[in-house]
Design an enzyme around this catalytic site. Structure first.
Site, PDB file in Angstrom:
ATOM      1  N   LYS A 185       0.844  -1.200   0.000  1.00 41.36           N
ATOM      2  CA  LYS A 185       0.000   0.000   0.000  1.00 41.36           C
ATOM      3  C   LYS A 185       0.881   1.253   0.000  1.00 41.36           C
ATOM      4  CE  LYS A 185      -0.556  -0.232   5.053  1.00 41.36           C
ATOM      5  NZ  LYS A 185      -1.479  -0.512   6.167  1.00 41.36           N
ATOM      6  N   HIS A 186       0.358   2.406  -0.458  1.00 38.79           N
ATOM      7  CA  HIS A 186      -0.991   2.752  -0.900  1.00 38.79           C
ATOM      8  C   HIS A 186      -0.878   3.181  -2.358  1.00 38.79           C
ATOM      9  CE1 HIS A 186      -0.693   3.564   3.452  1.00 38.79           C
ATOM     10  NE2 HIS A 186      -1.956   3.162   3.524  1.00 38.79           N
ATOM     11  N   HIS A 198      -7.344  10.392   5.044  1.00 39.97           N
ATOM     12  CA  HIS A 198      -8.434  10.146   5.988  1.00 39.97           C
ATOM     13  C   HIS A 198      -9.330  11.386   6.095  1.00 39.97           C
ATOM     14  CE1 HIS A 198      -5.601   7.009   7.285  1.00 39.97           C
ATOM     15  NE2 HIS A 198      -6.655   6.380   7.767  1.00 39.97           N
ATOM     16  N   ASP A 272      -8.614   1.039   0.218  1.00 36.50           N
ATOM     17  CA  ASP A 272      -8.504   1.547   1.579  1.00 36.50           C
ATOM     18  C   ASP A 272      -9.936   1.787   2.057  1.00 36.50           C
ATOM     19  OD1 ASP A 272      -7.377   2.441   3.944  1.00 36.50           O
ATOM     20  OD2 ASP A 272      -5.967   3.809   2.974  1.00 36.50           O
TER      21      ASP A 272
END
Length: 567
Positions: A185-186, A198, A272
């Site tokens: 990731k990512h 986020h 995600d």
């Protein structure tokens, strides 16, 4: 065991069951409530991600996993779950008790020894597998070349894409050696952003040429070495996806055109969490799940809301029925999922033993889980060795180190309260522990814990206390000081007041750029107990510094720099 003919199994599954395999869910609490349990029993869940809210201790996790797998395998096809965690090491770990918590990826990069990445991953993978965890959301393959990155930082191996690729490949091999699926990731790369996905959708404005020379290098290497899964990032990449409001997670151009067709990845694509604001600024999580699957994702991660998880199942079903997602896309994804589950559950774990009881897992709060390959003591010893070898002495002007305090001299530690600086740390992370490690070596010691970015009145109080006490040494333990200006003010005022001091960066070494006048500086790359104990040893000269910066400190030091002794 999953020994059946998978094509036959796929043909026997209903559309509802197939769509269920595409959902990776999370839930609140130490046990699934009745509604979550029913959702799993209905065959509408392909996997569960465990966070710290579910279990922090190894035996507790093993018991929970047993409950979850029994729920899943009670259905008509008895399909086991992926059980996933974020056990990256360093600042992001979900299990903290009864397991070995290794130093961060950046600490591994600072050792310069990629074999450590292999050994650490084998140790972590062995412990996870013994609990019934079969998937780790690791390694992080982001190339951290932005000092103001608020969410990657020490989670990255460094700023050199080739170094990240090499350490990443070794970590992948280590986890797979222990029967744990790997999730790089990512994708396509979160290392050169100044915002946290986020909270918003960051934009990576570089050309395709630059992306293939830097961000994509570790992912291409991971694909070549057989990584099982790749997790997407909720970022805008205008060089790839023309729609400025469409994050990579929802882009067919990124997932299918770039990752599948151009880069040749044939494993599982996992999103995600679709409840992050990097996605929800554009669409709701259930719409995002359908869009991601249509774009090429195989597993849609929704970590929190059961209502959203059920809605995502309905949304994907409806998208198939209305022709927005071809049935062949669903069956392609489910086929990949079943093949990986077959491999996981016929090599390391049977369905019946995938979650083992507390009595069958050797757990010690002090020593960790003993896997079949390593003893708990061996894993702890390895973690201590990595921590010590990673510590980087960047400056020692005036020869303050090693410390030479007299028994009657006071040592004051100023620590900035950095618990859960990012959402991915779940409010956990730093727990003051440097005091306890140093107290073993010097009795006249006190710790002052202050705000992560103290205001002027708190800073004035700190300086007044120092002038009254006149300690023989001040240690300042900073955390992302470049993002929290109050820390830099404290460090500068302590230095200006003439107190002998040592500054230790407990996260990234970029902190030094915020106070370049300091004379003694150590990059520690972490704040876990193992790192703090190693720090205490280095401060007292119990071993020589060996670590090298895996990232450059702008305007001061290049990557690869580090003093090789105290002189």
């Amino acid at each position: 065991m999953l020994t059946r003919d998978l094509n036959k199994l796929l043909s026997e599954m209903s559309l509802e069951e197939k769509v269920g395999q595409l959902l990776l869910i999370g839930f609140e609490g130490r046990r699934p409530n009745r509604e979550v349990a029913e959702f799993i029993k209905e065959g509408k869940v392909g996997g569960v991600v465990l966070l710290s809210r579910n279990a922090e201790e190894a035996g507790e996790a093993a018991d929970l996993i047993c409950v979850l797998q029994k729920l899943a395998t009670a259905g008509s096809h008895a399909l086991p779950l992926f059980i996933a965690v974020d056990q990256e090491g360093g600042s992001v770990v979900r299990l903290t008790e009864g397991v070995t918590v290794f130093p961060s990826n950046m600490a591994l990069g600072a050792t310069g020894c990629s074999d450590y990445a292999l050994l650490a991953a084998e140790a972590v993978g062995g412990e996870l597998a013994s609990l019934g965890v079969n998937m780790n959301f690791a390694p992080v393959l982001d190339v951290n070349n932005n000092p103001r990155n608020p969410v990657i930082g020490i989670r990255s191996f460094g700023e050199d894409p080739e170094l990240v690729a090499e350490f990443g490949k070794m970590a992948i091999k280590g986890y797979q050696n222990r029967g744990v699926a790997t999730v790089a990731k990512h994708f396509p790369g979160h290392g050169d952003t100044a915002f946290d996905s986020h909270l918003t959708m960051p934009r990576v404005p570089y050309t395709m040429e630059r992306l293939f020379q830097l961000e994509l290098v570790p992912f291409q290497a991971a694909i070549a070495c057989g990584v099982d899964c790749i997790m997407t990032a909720h970022l805008a990449f205008p060089a790839i996806e023309a729609n400025p409001g469409l994050p990579a997670t929802l882009s067919e151009t990124v997932l299918t055109g770039l990752l599948r067709q151009k880069m040749g990845f044939d494993g599982l694509i996992i999103t995600d969490c679709l409840e992050m604001q990097g996605v929800t600024a554009a669409v709701n999580p259930e719409q995002a799940a359908a869009m991601a699957v249509g774009a090429g994702a195989d597993l849609a991660l929704i970590s929190h809301s059961l209502e959203r998880q059920r809605a995502a199942h309905r949304e994907i079903m409806e998208s198939v029925r209305r022709g927005f997602i071809p049935l062949v896309r669903i069956e392609e994804a489910v086929g990949k999922i079943l093949r990986l589950k077959q491999r996981l559950f016929t090599t390391e774990q049977s369905i019946s033993s995938s979650g083992r009881s507390r009595q069958k897992v050797e757990v010690s709060r002090k020593l960790g889980v003993a896997s079949a390959q390593n003893s708990a003591e061996e894993n702890q010893s390895l973690a201590r060795r990595i921590a010590a070898d990673s510590l980087t002495l960047v400056r020692n002007e005036g020869g303050i180190l090693p410390l030479k305090l007299q028994p009657n001299e006071d040592l004051l530690i100023i620590t900035f309260r950095g618990r859960g600086l990012t959402l991915v740390e779940e409010g956990g992370g730093f727990v003051s522990g440097l005091f306890h490690s140093l107290r073993k070596r010097h009795l006249r010691i006190e710790e002052r814990i202050v705000a992560i970015s103290p205001e002027e009145n708190e800073i004035d109080q700190i300086i007044r206390e120092l002038k009254e006490r006149r300690p023989g040494m001040v240690i300042l333990a900073t955390q992302d000081a470049g993002l929290y200006p109050g820390q830099a003010t404290v460090v500068k005022r302590v230095a200006a007041a003439g107190f002998p001091s040592v500054v230790i960066a407990l996260r990234t070494p970029y902190d030094l750029a915020a106070f370049p006048e300091v004379k003694t500086f150590i990059a520690a790359y972490g704040f876990r107990t193992t790192t703090l104990e190693a720090l205490a040893g280095l401060l007292w000269g119990e071993f020589l510094p060996l670590g090298k910066l895996p990232v450059s400190i702008p305007g001061l030091y290049p990557a690869g720099y580090g003093l090789e002794g105290f002189d």
